[in-house]
Design an enzyme around this catalytic site. Structure first.
Site, mmCIF file in Angstrom:
data_model
loop_
_atom_site.group_PDB
_atom_site.id
_atom_site.type_symbol
_atom_site.label_atom_id
_atom_site.label_comp_id
_atom_site.label_asym_id
_atom_site.label_seq_id
_atom_site.Cartn_x
_atom_site.Cartn_y
_atom_site.Cartn_z
ATOM 1 N N LYS A 114 11.243 -9.077 0.757
ATOM 2 C CA LYS A 114 10.211 -9.774 -0.018
ATOM 3 C C LYS A 114 10.658 -11.156 -0.445
ATOM 4 O O LYS A 114 9.831 -12.055 -0.571
ATOM 5 C CB LYS A 114 9.780 -8.929 -1.227
ATOM 6 C CG LYS A 114 9.041 -7.685 -0.792
ATOM 7 C CD LYS A 114 7.956 -7.236 -1.723
ATOM 8 C CE LYS A 114 7.147 -6.148 -1.010
ATOM 9 N NZ LYS A 114 6.204 -5.451 -1.826
ATOM 10 N N LYS A 196 6.922 -2.420 10.058
ATOM 11 C CA LYS A 196 6.211 -1.368 9.328
ATOM 12 C C LYS A 196 4.760 -1.775 9.069
ATOM 13 O O LYS A 196 4.501 -2.936 8.750
ATOM 14 C CB LYS A 196 6.931 -1.159 7.987
ATOM 15 C CG LYS A 196 6.453 0.010 7.160
ATOM 16 C CD LYS A 196 7.240 0.092 5.847
ATOM 17 C CE LYS A 196 6.678 -0.813 4.788
ATOM 18 N NZ LYS A 196 5.842 -0.203 3.759
ATOM 19 N N LYS A 199 0.424 -3.182 3.636
ATOM 20 C CA LYS A 199 -0.847 -3.698 3.119
ATOM 21 C C LYS A 199 -0.828 -5.201 2.941
ATOM 22 O O LYS A 199 -1.874 -5.822 2.863
ATOM 23 C CB LYS A 199 -1.294 -2.978 1.847
ATOM 24 C CG LYS A 199 -0.325 -2.828 0.725
ATOM 25 C CD LYS A 199 -1.035 -2.065 -0.397
ATOM 26 C CE LYS A 199 -0.114 -1.165 -1.181
ATOM 27 N NZ LYS A 199 0.962 -1.856 -1.866
#
Ligand code: ATP
Ligand code: LTN
Length: 334
Positions: A114, A196, A199
């Site tokens: 992130k 992966k 969302k």
């Protein structure tokens, strides 16, 4: 005394729920309500580690609650709540920050991923996120934490922090186990089988969303990346055929079939038959969830009654653990 084992999990309302969040986590939650005392929450406090639009965050938090219920989590049997409504999370989160090491936090792959994706906002919360997640979990003394494989590392850190705390102060926390499904623990992107399904993926074709229209879901499956090998047959070989293996995993998870059964079912048929069949199976799995979530979402008063009752129950349980912790570390009782 209540002898039931406890289960707890949460999801950040940072985007619309995907087929990955469903197969990796939520699908496992509802099934166990008889056996377990279950707590599931919307992790809105975690969401703000990445900048959010306030109105969108509010909307998605309620949508997520409607989707939890539509996925089969009966609010009468499960405690459903919004993380920020239960102030004990922030309070225990702070304490556990002081028992979580810089080196441990530096090793977290979610932090590394992130911070690479949000270079202009690598804030302290993003770094210390696992201490808050440990608090989310340990407040409720759960036996199991049902999550996808990507959360295993955070669950292991939670266990380490709990053990460290118990070692100093005696048995305060139960040591929880991650509960990871055998099939569906890691669903990959339909457009890039090496990453992966997520969302917050920028590529709209990679993820399938729980609330998506059937024709859009079907289109994504028809366009799903398969493999460039010449064989072009449906065979489970994750190393050499990751795209097909991912589609087979999805098909297995929604139909309950084994890989051998799937190979037999599509024997002699190409991807042109296989891909729409997977799409159709997913559409039929998600259809009742979407319809029910849309219906529930219209009833704002009902949703409010659910999250209020959930916060009240959760807060009562969380407070017991927090009191114990405050006493152990030496805070003066009020
Ligand atoms: P974000 O993109 O905001 O980081 P995400 O989509 O990667 O989110 P979440 O939806 O927050 O992940 O994850 C919720 C739960 O679903 C977690 O338990 C996580 O392990 C699981 N999960 C998420 N994505 C997948 C996936 N692709 N396959 C299996 N499980 C998943
Ligand atoms: N870190 C998880 C969300 C999450 C969670 C939790 C999961 C926050 N607190 C407690 C299980 C238990 C994620 O990013 N998907």
């Amino acid at each position: 005394m209540d002898e039931k084992k406890v289960m707890l999990s949460g999801i950040q309302p940072s985007g619309d729920l995907t087929l990955g969040s469903y197969l990796g986590a939520i699908k496992n939650w509802g099934a166990r309500a008889e056996e377990f005392d279950c707590y599931y929450f919307m992790a809105d406090m975690h969401s703000i580690t990445v900048r959010q639009d306030p109105a969108a965050l509010r909307r998605r938090t309620l949508e997520q609650l409607a989707q939890y219920i539509a996925c089969g989590l009966d609010p009468e049997r499960n405690t459903l709540f919004i993380q920020s409504h239960v102030h004990q999370h922030a309070e225990l989160g702070w304490v556990l920050n002081c028992y979580t090491m810089f080196g441990e936090l530096s090793r977290m792959t979610q932090f590394k991923d992130k911070s690479a994706k949000n270079k202009d906002n690598i804030n302290g919360g993003l770094f210390t996120y696992p201490a808050l997640m440990a608090a989310d979990i340990l407040l409720y003394q759960p036996d199991y934490v049902p999550v996808g494989e990507d959360q295993k590392q955070h669950c292991e850190l939670t266990r380490d922090v709990a053990q460290r705390f118990n070692h100093i102060y005696g048995d305060v926390f139960k040591i929880p186990e991650p509960y990871i499904p055998k099939v569906g623990a890691r669903i990959m992107s339909l457009s890039d089988p090496a990453s992966k399904m997520s969302k917050s993926d920028k590529d709209p074709n990679g993820s399938v969303y729980l609330m998506e229209k059937p024709e859009d879901i079907q289109r994504k499956f028809k366009r799903a990346v398969t493999d460039s090998d010449t064989e072009r047959c449906v065979r489970y070989d994750p190393a050499n055929k990751p795209g097909v293996a991912n589609l087979m995993t999805i098909y297995a998870a929604v139909t309950g079939r084994t890989m051998e059964e799937i190979e037999r079912e599509f024997d002699g048929q190409g991807y042109g038959v296989f891909k729409p069949a997977v799409g159709e199976a997913v559409v039929e799995t998600l259809r009742p969830i979407r319809e029910e979530a849309q219906r529930i979402l219209k009833d704002k008063a009902y949703l409010e009654s659910v999250y209020r009752a959930g916060a009240e129950k959760a807060s009562r349980v969380a407070e017991r653990t927090l009191r114990k912790v405050y006493k152990k570390v030496g805070f003066v009782a009020r």
